[in-house]
Scaffold this motif. Structure first.
Motif, mmCIF file in Angstrom:
data_model
loop_
_atom_site.group_PDB
_atom_site.id
_atom_site.type_symbol
_atom_site.label_atom_id
_atom_site.label_comp_id
_atom_site.label_asym_id
_atom_site.label_seq_id
_atom_site.Cartn_x
_atom_site.Cartn_y
_atom_site.Cartn_z
ATOM 1 N N SER A 32 0.763 -1.361 -0.013
ATOM 2 C CA SER A 32 0.108 -0.097 -0.093
ATOM 3 C C SER A 32 0.936 1.122 -0.011
ATOM 4 O O SER A 32 0.465 2.356 -0.714
ATOM 5 C CB SER A 32 -0.922 0.030 1.166
ATOM 6 N N ALA A 33 2.083 1.204 0.698
ATOM 7 C CA ALA A 33 2.994 2.362 0.802
ATOM 8 C C ALA A 33 3.442 2.685 -0.508
ATOM 9 O O ALA A 33 3.419 3.922 -0.935
ATOM 10 C CB ALA A 33 3.909 2.075 1.906
ATOM 11 N N ILE A 34 3.748 1.872 -1.397
ATOM 12 C CA ILE A 34 4.377 1.930 -2.630
ATOM 13 C C ILE A 34 3.051 2.605 -3.524
ATOM 14 O O ILE A 34 3.594 3.705 -4.345
ATOM 15 C CB ILE A 34 4.558 0.516 -3.296
ATOM 16 N N PHE A 35 1.992 2.037 -3.467
ATOM 17 C CA PHE A 35 1.068 2.662 -4.292
ATOM 18 C C PHE A 35 0.630 4.398 -3.798
ATOM 19 O O PHE A 35 0.457 5.001 -4.563
ATOM 20 C CB PHE A 35 -0.078 1.902 -4.380
ATOM 21 N N LYS A 36 0.750 4.454 -2.671
ATOM 22 C CA LYS A 36 0.564 5.724 -2.139
ATOM 23 C C LYS A 36 1.432 6.670 -2.535
ATOM 24 O O LYS A 36 1.312 7.859 -2.727
ATOM 25 C CB LYS A 36 0.336 5.579 -0.790
ATOM 26 N N LYS A 37 2.626 6.335 -2.596
ATOM 27 C CA LYS A 37 3.950 7.036 -3.040
ATOM 28 C C LYS A 37 3.701 7.534 -4.440
ATOM 29 O O LYS A 37 3.957 8.875 -4.575
ATOM 30 C CB LYS A 37 5.125 6.148 -2.829
ATOM 31 N N PHE A 38 3.112 6.789 -5.532
ATOM 32 C CA PHE A 38 2.743 7.301 -6.778
ATOM 33 C C PHE A 38 1.356 7.970 -6.844
ATOM 34 O O PHE A 38 0.877 8.323 -7.912
ATOM 35 C CB PHE A 38 2.869 6.200 -7.665
ATOM 36 N N ASN A 39 0.916 7.913 -5.698
ATOM 37 C CA ASN A 39 -0.704 8.596 -5.697
ATOM 38 C C ASN A 39 -1.649 7.905 -6.664
ATOM 39 O O ASN A 39 -2.549 8.337 -7.472
ATOM 40 C CB ASN A 39 -0.751 10.069 -6.144
ATOM 41 N N ILE A 40 -1.287 6.435 -6.544
ATOM 42 C CA ILE A 40 -2.319 5.526 -7.354
ATOM 43 C C ILE A 40 -3.460 4.983 -6.349
ATOM 44 O O ILE A 40 -3.102 4.314 -5.424
ATOM 45 C CB ILE A 40 -1.632 4.318 -7.862
ATOM 46 N N SER A 41 -4.599 5.126 -6.853
ATOM 47 C CA SER A 41 -5.489 4.607 -6.066
ATOM 48 C C SER A 41 -5.894 3.232 -6.521
ATOM 49 O O SER A 41 -5.561 2.720 -7.517
ATOM 50 C CB SER A 41 -7.183 5.213 -6.256
ATOM 51 N N PHE A 42 -6.299 2.368 -5.486
ATOM 52 C CA PHE A 42 -6.368 0.891 -5.793
ATOM 53 C C PHE A 42 -7.472 0.326 -4.922
ATOM 54 O O PHE A 42 -7.823 0.939 -3.747
ATOM 55 C CB PHE A 42 -5.018 0.123 -5.530
ATOM 56 N N TYR A 43 -7.927 -0.807 -5.026
ATOM 57 C CA TYR A 43 -8.631 -1.700 -4.347
ATOM 58 C C TYR A 43 -7.829 -2.790 -3.758
ATOM 59 O O TYR A 43 -7.030 -3.471 -4.437
ATOM 60 C CB TYR A 43 -9.881 -2.547 -5.090
ATOM 61 N N TRP A 44 -7.839 -3.142 -2.552
ATOM 62 C CA TRP A 44 -7.464 -4.184 -1.811
ATOM 63 C C TRP A 44 -8.154 -5.264 -1.551
ATOM 64 O O TRP A 44 -9.248 -5.256 -0.656
ATOM 65 C CB TRP A 44 -6.560 -3.953 -0.538
ATOM 66 N N LEU A 45 -8.225 -6.449 -2.241
ATOM 67 C CA LEU A 45 -9.251 -7.471 -2.084
ATOM 68 C C LEU A 45 -9.522 -7.855 -0.669
ATOM 69 O O LEU A 45 -8.457 -8.232 0.099
ATOM 70 C CB LEU A 45 -8.851 -8.637 -3.120
ATOM 71 N N ASN A 46 -10.652 -7.926 -0.203
ATOM 72 C CA ASN A 46 -11.160 -8.403 1.110
ATOM 73 C C ASN A 46 -12.552 -9.090 1.079
ATOM 74 O O ASN A 46 -13.323 -8.872 0.003
ATOM 75 C CB ASN A 46 -11.099 -7.034 2.026
ATOM 76 N N HIS A 47 -12.871 -9.681 2.235
ATOM 77 C CA HIS A 47 -14.063 -10.300 2.201
ATOM 78 C C HIS A 47 -15.324 -9.471 2.463
ATOM 79 O O HIS A 47 -16.466 -10.060 2.120
ATOM 80 C CB HIS A 47 -14.043 -11.356 3.534
ATOM 81 N N GLN A 48 -15.211 -8.183 2.578
ATOM 82 C CA GLN A 48 -16.201 -7.368 2.534
ATOM 83 C C GLN A 48 -16.650 -6.490 1.097
ATOM 84 O O GLN A 48 -17.492 -6.081 0.999
ATOM 85 C CB GLN A 48 -15.888 -6.040 3.524
ATOM 86 N N MET A 49 -15.783 -6.989 0.224
ATOM 87 C CA MET A 49 -16.182 -6.465 -1.200
ATOM 88 C C MET A 49 -17.267 -7.538 -1.808
ATOM 89 O O MET A 49 -17.428 -8.450 -1.257
ATOM 90 C CB MET A 49 -14.874 -6.857 -1.976
ATOM 91 N N LYS A 50 -17.913 -6.816 -2.872
ATOM 92 C CA LYS A 50 -19.088 -7.636 -3.563
ATOM 93 C C LYS A 50 -18.329 -8.623 -4.552
ATOM 94 O O LYS A 50 -17.371 -8.342 -5.215
ATOM 95 C CB LYS A 50 -19.725 -6.716 -4.219
ATOM 96 N N PHE A 51 -18.942 -9.919 -4.593
ATOM 97 C CA PHE A 51 -18.501 -10.930 -5.454
ATOM 98 C C PHE A 51 -19.564 -11.248 -6.437
ATOM 99 O O PHE A 51 -20.711 -11.125 -5.980
ATOM 100 C CB PHE A 51 -18.036 -12.142 -4.626
ATOM 101 N N PRO A 52 -19.379 -11.701 -7.631
ATOM 102 C CA PRO A 52 -20.494 -12.295 -8.527
ATOM 103 C C PRO A 52 -21.107 -13.491 -8.213
ATOM 104 O O PRO A 52 -21.873 -14.175 -9.098
ATOM 105 C CB PRO A 52 -19.763 -12.297 -9.698
#
Length: 243
Positions: free
Chosen positions: A61-81
């Protein structure tokens, strides 16, 4: 374009997809700043999703925040098909769910058995009504060789190197090769057969680094996709973007 990152036990798989086409695919030991910097400059990334079975969320996460890139971190609270019918959903491997999502994108409204042959071999079943029921987890192909050596005092460490494996081993090394290779293959085929007997018209989808070691693909019955988990992560990303 979508940046899809799947950090497994052995490798971090990094892919760029444009719609359903894999534009770039690389495997690394670890995700680092230079890898993300190169991708950011080379591709027009619009969306990103990351899945990891390791305890490295803060680091990545720190790497992506360094480049100001938004992202989703897959977790169990997300919607699944699909609906999850599993008694301990919080313990369910997210890579297993991603593989199922990838299989459903290829074969919607089907009974599906996903077989992922990696560090472990997992079987995951989703029915034609998009209900995920669970499956099974067993030691992977390479892990079985290591276990025989680790838990005994005299059995050698044996490595499979695409050699021909006979049914009857004529040495200790060849006996281990026969036991692990033939045992693994027939375990896979036996479990597939059990699902086919219990469910109508079940499609089998293979993925993972080891499935190519075995002649398991049969036309109109068993299918394979090297990028199944990555495609599934993209489907989950799209679903959650909409919501």
């Amino acid at each position: 374009m979508d940046l899809i990152i799947d950090v497994g036990n052995s490798f971090a798989k990094v892919s760029v997809l444009e719609y359903d086409t894999v534009v770039s695919y690389e495997k690394y030991q670890e995700i680092n700043t230079s890898i993300i910097f190169e991708i950011k400059n080379k591709f027009d990334i619009k969306r990103t999703i990351i899945s990891s079975v390791r305890n490295n969320e803060a680091e990545i996460s720190a790497i992506f925040k360094k480049f100001n890139i938004s992202f989703y971190w897959l977790n169990h609270q997300m919607k699944f098909p699909f609906k999850i019918n599993y008694t301990t959903p919080q313990t369910l491997g997210l890579d297993r769910l991603a593989a199922v999502a990838g299989a459903m994108a290829k074969f919607p409204n089907n009974n599906l058995l996903v077989v992922d042959m990696g560090t472990c071999v997992t079987f995951d079943f989703v029915d034609e009504n998009s209900v995920y029921h669970g499956g099974s987890i067993a030691p992977g192909f390479e892990m079985r060789f290591k276990a025989l050596h680790h838990f005994t005092q005299k059995l050698p460490q044996v490595k499979y190197e695409n050699q021909s494996v006979r049914l009857i081993g004529d040495s200790t090394e060849n006996s281990i090769l026969s036991g692990v290779y033939n045992g693994f293959k027939h375990e896979i085929l036996g479990i597939i057969s059990a699902y086919e007997q219990q469910y109508n018209d079940v499609k089998i989808v293979l993925t993972g680094g080891d499935y190519k070691l075995f002649d398991l693909e049969v036309k109109n019955r068993i299918f394979a996709d090297d990028f199944l988990v990555l495609r599934g992560l993209q489907q989950i990303l799209i679903l959650n973007e909409k919501n």
